[in-house]
Design an enzyme around this catalytic site. Structure first.
Site, short mmCIF file in Angstrom:
data_model
loop_
_atom_site.label_atom_id
_atom_site.label_comp_id
_atom_site.label_asym_id
_atom_site.label_seq_id
_atom_site.Cartn_x
_atom_site.Cartn_y
_atom_site.Cartn_z
N CYS A 157 33.38 18.50 28.21
CA CYS A 157 33.54 17.11 27.42
C CYS A 157 33.21 16.02 29.30
CB CYS A 157 34.85 16.42 27.19
SG CYS A 157 34.90 17.33 25.80
N HIS A 169 36.74 6.79 28.60
CA HIS A 169 35.79 8.29 27.71
C HIS A 169 36.99 8.52 26.00
CE1 HIS A 169 35.88 12.43 27.33
NE2 HIS A 169 37.07 12.59 27.58
N HIS A 186 32.07 12.23 19.26
CA HIS A 186 31.62 12.93 20.55
C HIS A 186 31.51 13.68 21.06
CE1 HIS A 186 33.48 14.48 24.36
NE2 HIS A 186 34.62 14.46 23.95
#
Length: 388
Positions: A157, A282, A316
């Site tokens: 990520c 995040h 995401h």
């Protein structure tokens, strides 16, 4: 040290195709998740799917024929004139390409492997290069005839943000004059079912930092930038990186890795925490990530610092998330706008309370900070500055 700037950018996600529609959807607080069971076995899940048709690939060799490369080309075309002008000015050997991804062409390989399971051989159109993590960068370099440093980054990520860090290093080292950098990821069964097996996927729209949070929504998308030392309205002013080395998939619960990452970015930018006007968290809506990040942000920043997670809008996007959220920060800086934090408003009493941006939040901005935290404790923080 030489300052680096974001001279042009393109983006696409579940929010829409390009900067204008993305900004509009963010300003109106409109998440764009779609319920689908096309990528897993079970009831429909909310996913951040791109609904727009993607542009046709300009290269026809089978090794390039992935949706991930198609997405890369679609984004690059949003600022193609600027790319071509940079090549003409500096030369193809002075242009680099660095793109983060975590899926590359895995979706196509999944289909080809199902064919092999049925008939015993791979279909003619299969090519291993499809799923190499450097494929999007190689594809873009081949498309534009670029001969400078070209490579992919796959650190889960944090990949898209890491690509921007690499771009700045290439420019500061004098290796490149311009770098096309960012992240792209397309959805596939491997990611949806893989995260589901980790019990990290929510069956509802994600709910970051809520006491009711229960997991992520997988999304797809990307953002690419033209990074150079030529002055522009947005500078890549600070970068901080750290490694927890705590656990293969869980962050250090103390938040020390995130604190180091953010502190390093502030030091690199030559500013203090009080200078930050907005934090793009995040904010995955998993119990452990949100716990760690709230502790870290609370440790460094004032309780008045506005922040939000934009993953409820896009899902995401994994390897693209760091680049996509940097692009969202660029839009926010240009409009003095802080994207609304979408959640149910139920504070987790075990977490420090952060100052989540409300609807229609407009305040003057100079510095925006964006966090990306990946598997294995691979952390990166970007600080973007509005110059004019």
């Amino acid at each position: 040290m030489k300052q680096c700037y974001l001279n042009a950018m393109g983006m696409i996600s579940a929010l829409g195709d390009g900067t204008d529609i993305t900004l509009k959807q963010l300003q109106y607080g409109q998440p764009q998740l779609t319920y689908s069971n096309a990528y897993h076995n079970g009831p429909p899940l909310p996913l951040g799917l791109i609904q727009q048709s993607l542009n046709t690939l300009p290269l026809h060799d089978k090794k390039w024929k992935s949706r991930n490369n198609q997405l890369t080309w679609h984004i690059a075309q949003q600022f193609q004139p600027e790319i071509e002008a940079a090549i003409a000015k500096f030369g193809a050997d002075r242009i680099g390409v660095v793109i983060g991804t975590s899926t590359s062409g895995i979706a196509e390989s999944e289909s080809h492997m199902r064919t092999m399971a049925n008939i015993g051989t791979m279909p003619e159109e299969y090519h291993y290069h499809l799923q190499e993590m450097g494929a999007p960068a190689d594809f873009l370099a081949q498309t534009f005839g670029i001969s400078g440093p070209t490579f992919g980054i796959s650190t889960a990520c944090s990949s898209g943000a890491k690509a921007l860090a690499s771009a700045r290093r290439l420019i500061r080292a004098g290796i490149c004059d311009v770098v096309i950098a960012g992240g792209v990821d397309t959805i596939c069964r491997l990611t949806v079912q893989g995260f589901s097996s980790l019990e990290a996927v929510s069956t509802e729209p994600c709910n970051p930092f809520s006491s009711n949070r229960n997991g992520i929504n997988i999304g797809e998308g990307g953002a690419l930038f033209l990074v150079s030392a030529e002055a522009s309205d947005i500078a890549l002013t600070g970068i901080g990186e750290s490694s927890d080395a705590h656990h293969i998939s869980a962050p250090d619960p103390s938040g020390l890795g995130a604190i180091r990452s953010m502190s390093n970015a502030l030091d690199d930018a030559g500013i203090t925490a009080t200078a930050i006007d907005y934090i793009n968290l995040h904010g995955t809506a998993t119990p452990l990530n949100d716990q760690m990040e709230s502790i870290a942000v609370n440790e460094l920043f004032s309780k008045n610092t506005l922040c939000s997670s934009t993953k409820p809008y896009t899902g995401h996007t994994l390897g693209a998330a760091g680049a996509l959220e940097a692009a969202i920060c660029v839009l926010a800086l240009r409009q003095n706008f802080q994207p609304e934090h979408i959640w149910d408003g139920s504070n987790d009493q075990e977490l420090p309370i952060l100052n989540f941006a409300p609807a229609s939040s407009y305040h003057p901005m100079r510095f925006a900070l964006s966090n990306s935290f990946a598997f294995g404790g691979n952390n990166i923080t970007l600080i973007l500055e509005r110059i004019s």
